[in-house]
Design a protein around this motif. Structure first.
Motif, short mmCIF file in Angstrom:
data_model
loop_
_atom_site.label_atom_id
_atom_site.label_comp_id
_atom_site.label_asym_id
_atom_site.label_seq_id
_atom_site.Cartn_x
_atom_site.Cartn_y
_atom_site.Cartn_z
N GLU A 1 0.87 -1.18 0.00
CA GLU A 1 0.00 0.00 0.00
C GLU A 1 0.91 1.24 0.00
OE1 GLU A 1 -3.17 1.22 -0.19
OE2 GLU A 1 -2.16 3.14 0.18
N ARG A 2 0.66 2.11 -0.94
CA ARG A 2 1.60 3.24 -1.06
C ARG A 2 1.47 4.24 0.08
NH1 ARG A 2 -1.08 6.69 -6.04
NH2 ARG A 2 -3.07 6.95 -5.02
N HIS A 3 0.29 4.30 0.72
CA HIS A 3 0.13 5.21 1.87
C HIS A 3 -0.22 4.38 3.11
CE1 HIS A 3 0.72 8.64 -0.61
NE2 HIS A 3 -0.27 8.31 -1.40
N GLY B 1 -7.26 5.30 0.52
CA GLY B 1 -7.73 5.70 -0.82
C GLY B 1 -9.20 6.09 -0.76
N LEU C 1 -22.81 1.18 3.98
CA LEU C 1 -24.04 0.39 3.86
C LEU C 1 -23.66 -0.98 3.32
CD1 LEU C 1 -26.21 2.95 1.81
CD2 LEU C 1 -25.57 3.07 4.22
N ARG D 1 5.12 2.11 -2.83
CA ARG D 1 4.37 2.31 -4.07
C ARG D 1 4.86 1.33 -5.14
NH1 ARG D 1 2.18 7.00 -6.62
NH2 ARG D 1 2.71 8.15 -4.75
N VAL D 2 3.91 0.70 -5.81
CA VAL D 2 4.29 -0.11 -6.98
C VAL D 2 4.39 0.84 -8.16
CG1 VAL D 2 3.49 -1.90 -8.56
CG2 VAL D 2 3.33 -2.25 -6.10
N ALA E 1 -5.38 -4.14 -7.08
CA ALA E 1 -6.56 -3.73 -6.30
C ALA E 1 -6.32 -2.29 -5.86
CB ALA E 1 -6.74 -4.66 -5.11
N TRP F 1 -6.98 4.04 -9.25
CA TRP F 1 -5.67 4.13 -9.92
C TRP F 1 -5.37 2.87 -10.73
CZ3 TRP F 1 -6.70 5.67 -4.89
CH2 TRP F 1 -6.63 7.03 -4.65
N TYR G 1 -29.93 7.91 -0.10
CA TYR G 1 -30.06 6.96 1.01
C TYR G 1 -29.83 7.71 2.31
CZ TYR G 1 -24.91 6.99 0.81
OH TYR G 1 -23.60 7.39 0.79
N ALA H 1 -15.83 12.94 -2.37
CA ALA H 1 -14.58 12.23 -2.62
C ALA H 1 -14.75 11.30 -3.81
CB ALA H 1 -14.19 11.45 -1.37
N SER I 1 -19.20 2.17 -6.10
CA SER I 1 -19.72 2.49 -4.79
C SER I 1 -20.37 1.30 -4.08
CB SER I 1 -20.72 3.65 -4.84
OG SER I 1 -20.78 4.23 -3.55
N ILE J 1 -17.56 -1.87 -0.35
CA ILE J 1 -17.65 -2.38 1.03
C ILE J 1 -18.58 -3.60 1.02
CG2 ILE J 1 -18.11 -1.78 3.45
CD1 ILE J 1 -15.93 -0.02 2.03
N ILE J 2 -19.67 -3.46 0.28
CA ILE J 2 -20.61 -4.58 0.17
C ILE J 2 -19.91 -5.83 -0.36
CG2 ILE J 2 -22.60 -5.43 -1.16
CD1 ILE J 2 -23.72 -2.60 -1.16
C1 LIG Z 1 -18.92 8.93 -0.59
C2 LIG Z 1 -18.78 7.46 -0.79
C3 LIG Z 1 -19.70 6.61 -0.18
C4 LIG Z 1 -19.58 5.25 -0.37
N1 LIG Z 1 -20.46 4.41 0.26
C5 LIG Z 1 -20.37 3.07 0.10
C6 LIG Z 1 -21.24 2.19 0.80
O1 LIG Z 1 -22.08 2.62 1.57
N2 LIG Z 1 -21.14 0.86 0.58
C7 LIG Z 1 -20.22 0.36 -0.28
O2 LIG Z 1 -20.18 -0.85 -0.46
N3 LIG Z 1 -19.36 1.16 -0.91
C8 LIG Z 1 -19.40 2.50 -0.74
N4 LIG Z 1 -18.52 3.32 -1.37
C9 LIG Z 1 -17.54 2.73 -2.28
C10 LIG Z 1 -16.37 2.09 -1.57
O3 LIG Z 1 -15.79 3.03 -0.70
C11 LIG Z 1 -15.37 1.65 -2.61
O4 LIG Z 1 -15.99 0.84 -3.59
C12 LIG Z 1 -14.25 0.85 -2.00
O5 LIG Z 1 -13.69 1.54 -0.92
C13 LIG Z 1 -13.17 0.57 -3.03
O6 LIG Z 1 -12.13 -0.09 -2.38
P1 LIG Z 1 -10.78 -0.37 -3.12
O7 LIG Z 1 -9.97 -1.19 -2.22
O8 LIG Z 1 -11.07 -0.86 -4.49
O9 LIG Z 1 -10.14 1.08 -3.36
P2 LIG Z 1 -9.32 2.00 -2.37
O10 LIG Z 1 -9.91 2.06 -1.02
O11 LIG Z 1 -9.12 3.30 -3.05
O12 LIG Z 1 -7.94 1.25 -2.22
C14 LIG Z 1 -6.98 1.25 -3.24
C15 LIG Z 1 -5.63 1.47 -2.58
O13 LIG Z 1 -4.62 1.29 -3.54
C16 LIG Z 1 -3.56 2.15 -3.20
N5 LIG Z 1 -2.71 2.30 -4.38
C17 LIG Z 1 -3.05 2.89 -5.57
N6 LIG Z 1 -2.01 2.81 -6.42
C18 LIG Z 1 -1.03 2.14 -5.79
C19 LIG Z 1 0.28 1.76 -6.17
N7 LIG Z 1 0.76 2.02 -7.38
N8 LIG Z 1 1.05 1.10 -5.27
C20 LIG Z 1 0.57 0.80 -4.03
N9 LIG Z 1 -0.66 1.16 -3.61
C21 LIG Z 1 -1.46 1.82 -4.49
C22 LIG Z 1 -4.25 3.42 -2.78
O14 LIG Z 1 -3.44 4.24 -1.97
C23 LIG Z 1 -5.47 2.88 -2.05
O15 LIG Z 1 -5.27 2.82 -0.66
C24 LIG Z 1 -18.57 4.71 -1.19
C25 LIG Z 1 -17.66 5.56 -1.80
C26 LIG Z 1 -17.75 6.93 -1.58
C27 LIG Z 1 -16.74 7.82 -2.23
#
Ligand SMILES: Cc1cc2nc3c(=O)[nH]c(=O)nc-3n(C[C@H](O)[C@H](O)[C@H](O)COP(=O)(O)OP(=O)(O)OC[C@H]3O[C@@H](n4cnc5c(N)ncnc54)[C@H](O)[C@@H]3O)c2cc1C
Length: 827
Positions: free
Chosen positions: A58-60, A65, A73, A196-197, A225, A229, A274, A340, A369, A372-373
């Motif tokens: 994880e880069r941060h 993210g 939800l 960071r990758v 994942a 990005w 919602y 966001a 969006s 989480i589900i």
């Molecule tokens: C306002 C809002 C409300 C939402 N409400 C819901 C909800 O109620 N229920 C629901 O199911 N979903 C909800 N979502 C959607 C949900 O938050 C996302 O679908 C989910 O968090 C995506 O997760 P992820 O792991 O794919 O992405 P992220 O959480 O963005 O994780 C990706 C990670 O990859 C890292 N990364 C990127 N590039 C690199 C690299 N090159 N090297 C290393 N690390 C890297 C980033 O830093 C990041 O931490 C909501 C989203 C928003 C914005």
């Protein structure tokens, strides 16, 4: 409260990579890139199935993210059975995560209440309730007067009712990601933040590892994942991951009387919002119809726990809707405006699975969006996919290879994303077509079809005529859950193909020329059927995976010793090419995509010979041009490869015509076909024709988790040959499969079948309709359904289909309902 109308100042916490965790090893079995809820879940589930040599980078910080700011939800029921399996598992996992990890994810079993404000929404929710029933999930319809019992502070004005789903819940999303990361760590995975990758390393067409800010790591498997990005990183190695970020919003209030942390989360789909409990107040979020795309480049490189400022103006229409339904919001003080980015895909389903282009490179991103589900379910599914090399659930809707590679185009994605966000709450009409980013891929016959009244739908960017409006009728969809406005037109097209002759423009078919000394060897390897046939023969074949599951199907036409044409469905162009290139690596053959160069005009129906004969010197009689053969012929003044085959179950020829000749051939056919009654026909008619004939559609009826025996396709498999999947199938030929794909036909001529309806026998759910249509020749709806094979032992056993809550008597058949002997195609 101070409300700034628009504040685009980005706030984010900065992160010092130097302060990050220590050294990393230089190899791992699996590297997961991205520590959001998705990457964390994948790492955890890998450890659960025995793959513990996992490095998550994880880069941060974990969850920094998108995951940290979700509304949290979580729901059990989704729009299809495979996705419901994933989401249902997710709620159960979150419920127990704190006990296992010690990380409190703030799981609250609130249940949910989905409101219906119009009759169509009532119908839609009846389909949702049917899916819930199928999975044994509780879902209860409430009349408007019952709604205050669960939501005392909601107005019931204009409500027609609501669906209560007591099994739904809320979680704290950041804690959910942390909990999953902790579980992964406890299971043996290594988690490193601040790394960071920067690049992906390849060895030919196989991933070899990653280059990171802390050095190189070799890996057998890499998972992308990285949330929004992901598209950019995947593109560096030529892998399309069509997703694009959009701004996503929720606002929170100070405490409101009557709100508590078990108040069911409310989905007011018709108001695009919602509402859920949040610290004694409400959090109100939106899936507005006019979403705002956000280019990745507009986010700073060190984006971490970032958000944009408030934008009340954009939120105002939704806020007004929310205030009408929850009057207490009018006096409430808003304490937080969260805006966001989250990533969205062209069809609002996520991208999962191995890339077509690079072996062992997996994608898990674009969660629209719902990350989480889906995190627990998608994480488990991907872990199993990695271990087995193929999905263990029906991944057709989410397989990253379902897209055309051209769909990763940024401009296209940006346009589509405006619509994709709102699509989650908009009506989920049957046959719904997108309205943005249309007209990107057109058949050379497009203008002719439009002039004939074609109403177009979209498939992997192709504009395809789904039906033809008669003169004076607007070629647009009037959506409903009953017979839609195109029903009579499509019925007439269907009848033309059965009784006279119809022209289908099938130019979107994927066509691949395989030629060279090893062309036969490659096709023999990837095709389940024997394609070592005489020149001019056509072979229907499956393309199986190593586990014997059905990845794809199509026809192979042998043009000469070393030249073949493989034709597959439009939606599989990308995966067909990837599959051939993967298995053809190092072989002496050329794999050339001929999709754009050849238009496909399918002349289908008992009078097709009458239409074609005057245009060609070739004898089209049965003796000289039998079924499943092909010849290079002249049609009018143009060359064509004519293939005698039919997806509609009638006499007919598919003409593969170099694109520049296609309008000429089209016009000549209509001139010659006037007396025979030639008319255009669209994809809705194609579907109803193939369903009553019992022809399988890979991707709808069967997929990688189904073997040819269950699908009734064993006659197209030659396990004595050394083809992909043969070994897994050998020895299973004689054991009866536990489930079978069969035809299903309703007795009542009125109801429709769409897909996903439960088949009921002996008072229990014994199967699922995979695809359905109105079978105009049979006079009722029909479909293909997977059922428990035991049902077929007793032909007298009464069977019913649950059509959105109404049980309709039906019959099953292992043979096609229409022309079971196939004599019409051979006429
Ligand atoms: C306002 C809002 C409300 C939402 N409400 C819901 C909800 O109620 N229920 C629901 O199911 N979903 C909800 N979502 C959607 C949900 O938050 C996302 O679908 C989910 O968090 C995506 O997760 P992820 O792991 O794919 O992405 P992220 O959480 O963005 O994780 C990706 C990670 O990859 C890292 N990364 C990127 N590039 C690199 C690299 N090159 N090297 C290393 N690390 C890297 C980033 O830093 C990041 O931490 C909501 C989203 C928003 C914005």
């Amino acid at each position: 409260m101070t409300e700034r109308m628009l504040d685009d100042s980005i706030s984010a916490t900065s992160f010092d990579p130097e302060a990050a965790d220590g050294e990393i090893s230089d190899r791992a079995q699996v590297v997961v890139v991205g520590g959001g809820v998705i990457g964390s879940s994948i790492a955890f589930h890998l450890t659960q199935i025995g793959i513990t040599d996992v490095l998550l980078l994880e880069r941060h910080r974990i969850a920094s993210g998108t995951s940290w700011h979700a509304a949290g939800l979580v729901a059990r029921v989704r729009g299809s059975h495979p996705l419901t399996e994933l989401s249902n598992y997710g709620v159960d996992l979150y419920a127990g995560l704190a006990d296992v990890t010690g990380v409190d994810v703030h799981f609250r079993p609130t249940g949910s209440l989905t409101l219906a404000e119009n009759a169509a929404r009532v119908r839609e929710l009846a389909y949702t309730a049917a899916i819930a029933r199928h999975h044994g999930i509780e879902a209860r319809w409430l009349e408007p007067n019952e709604v205050p019992q669960v939501w005392p502070i909601a107005s019931t004005e204009g409500l027609l009712g609501a669906l209560l789903q007591p099994g739904d819940a809320t979680v704290n999303p950041g804690h959910a990601a942390l909990g999953l990361a902790k579980a992964a760590h406890d299971g043996g995975a290594t988690i490193r933040e601040g790394i960071r990758v920067e690049e992906l390393a390849l060895d030919g067409r196989t991933v070899a590892g990653v280059r990171t800010s802390r050095g190189d790591v070799e890996a057998e498997t890499v998972v992308l994942a990285c949330g929004l990005w992901t598209r950019d990183l995947a593109a560096t190695v030529g892998v399309p991951a069509p997703l694009y970020a959009a701004e996503h919003v929720h606002v929170s209030t100070e405490p409101i009387d009557g709100v508590h942390d078990l108040l069911p989360l409310m989905r007011a789909l018709d108001g695009y919002f919602y509402a859920r409990h949040h610290a004694g107040g409400l959090m109100v979020g939106t899936f507005e119809p006019n979403g705002r795309p956000r280019p990745t480049g507009s986010l700073p490189d060190d984006w971490s726990f970032g958000e944009f400022g408030p934008d009340w103006e954009h939120f105002t229409p939704v806020r007004e809707n929310a205030e009408r339904r929850i009057p207490g919001l009018r006096e409430a003080t808003f304490t937080r405006f969260l805006r966001a980015p989250e990533s969205f895909t062209p069809d609002a389903n996520f991208c999962l699975g191995e890339a077509a282009e690079v072996r062992n490179l997996y994608v898990a991103a674009g969660f629209n969006s719902q990350g989480i589900i889906y995190a627990p379910g998608a994480g488990r599914a991907l872990a199993e996919w990695i271990r087995g090399g193929a999905p263990r659930f029906d991944a057709s809707e989410v397989d990253v290879r379902r897209f055309a590679s051209s769909q990763a185009n940024e401009r296209y994605l940006k346009e589509r994303t405006k619509e994709a966000l709102g699509r989650l709450y908009a009506m989920h009409w049957p046959f719904l077509q997108p309205t943005t980013a249309r007209g990107v891929r057109r058949s050379p016959l497009h203008e002719r079809l439009a002039a004939a009244g074609g109403c177009f739908g979209e498939m992997v960017q192709w504009e395809r005529a789904n039906w033809f409006a008669p003169k004076g009728v607007e070629p647009t969809y009037d959506y409903s859950f009953d017979r839609q406005n195109w029903f009579p037109s499509s019925a007439a097209e269907h009848r033309a193909a059965r009784e006279a002759v119809a022209l289908f423009d099938l130019s979107s078919f994927a066509k691949v020329r395989v030629s060279g000394p090893d062309a036969l060897a490659l096709l023999q390897r990837v095709c389940s059927n024997d394609v070592d046939v005489a020149s001019g023969r056509v072979v229907y074949t499956l393309l199986l995976n190593e586990g014997g599951g059905i990845e794809n199907d199509g026809t192979v036409t042998r043009l000469d010793d070393e030249r073949f044409l493989l034709i597959t469905a439009a939606a599989t162009q990308h995966r067909t090419l990837g599959w051939l290139r993967r298995y053809g690596e190092g072989m002496a053959c050329t794999i050339a995509d001929a999709t754009s160069g050849l238009a496909t005009l399918a002349v289908m129906g008992p009078r097709s010979r009458d239409v074609l004969s005057p245009l060609t010197a070739t004898d089209l009689g049965n003796a000289s041009f039998p079924f499943f053969t092909a010849r290079e012929i002249q049609v009018a003044n143009a060359p064509a490869l004519a293939i005698r085959a039919s997806f509609v179950g009638e006499l007919g020829w598919e003409l593969y015509v170099p694109s520049e000749f296609s309008i000429h051939v089209h016009d000549a056919l209509f001139e010659a076909g006037a007396d025979a009654g030639l008319r255009h026909a669209g994809y809705h008619a194609l579907d109803s024709l193939r369903i009553e004939k019992g022809f399988v559609h890979v991707g709808h009826d069967v997929g990688p988790t189904d073997d040819p025996f269950s699908a009734g396709l064993e006659r197209f498999v030659r396990t004595e040959k050394d083809h992909v999947g043969a070994e897994a199938l050998r020895g299973r030929e004689h054991s009866p499969p536990p489930r079978r794909l069969v035809g299903v036909k309703l007795h009542d001529p009125e109801p429709l079948l769409l897909h996903g309806e439960s088949v009921i026998a002996d008072g229990r759910i014994a199967g699922t309709v995979m695809s359905g249509a109105y079978a105009h020749t049979l006079g009722s709806a029909a479909g293909l359904a997977f059922v428990d094979a035991t049902l077929l032992d007793d032909p007298e056993l009464p069977v019913e289909v649950d059509v959105a809550g109404t049980l309709v008597e039906a019959e099953l058949s292992t043979r096609p309902f229409y022309d079971p002997d196939g004599s019409r195609s051979r006429a």
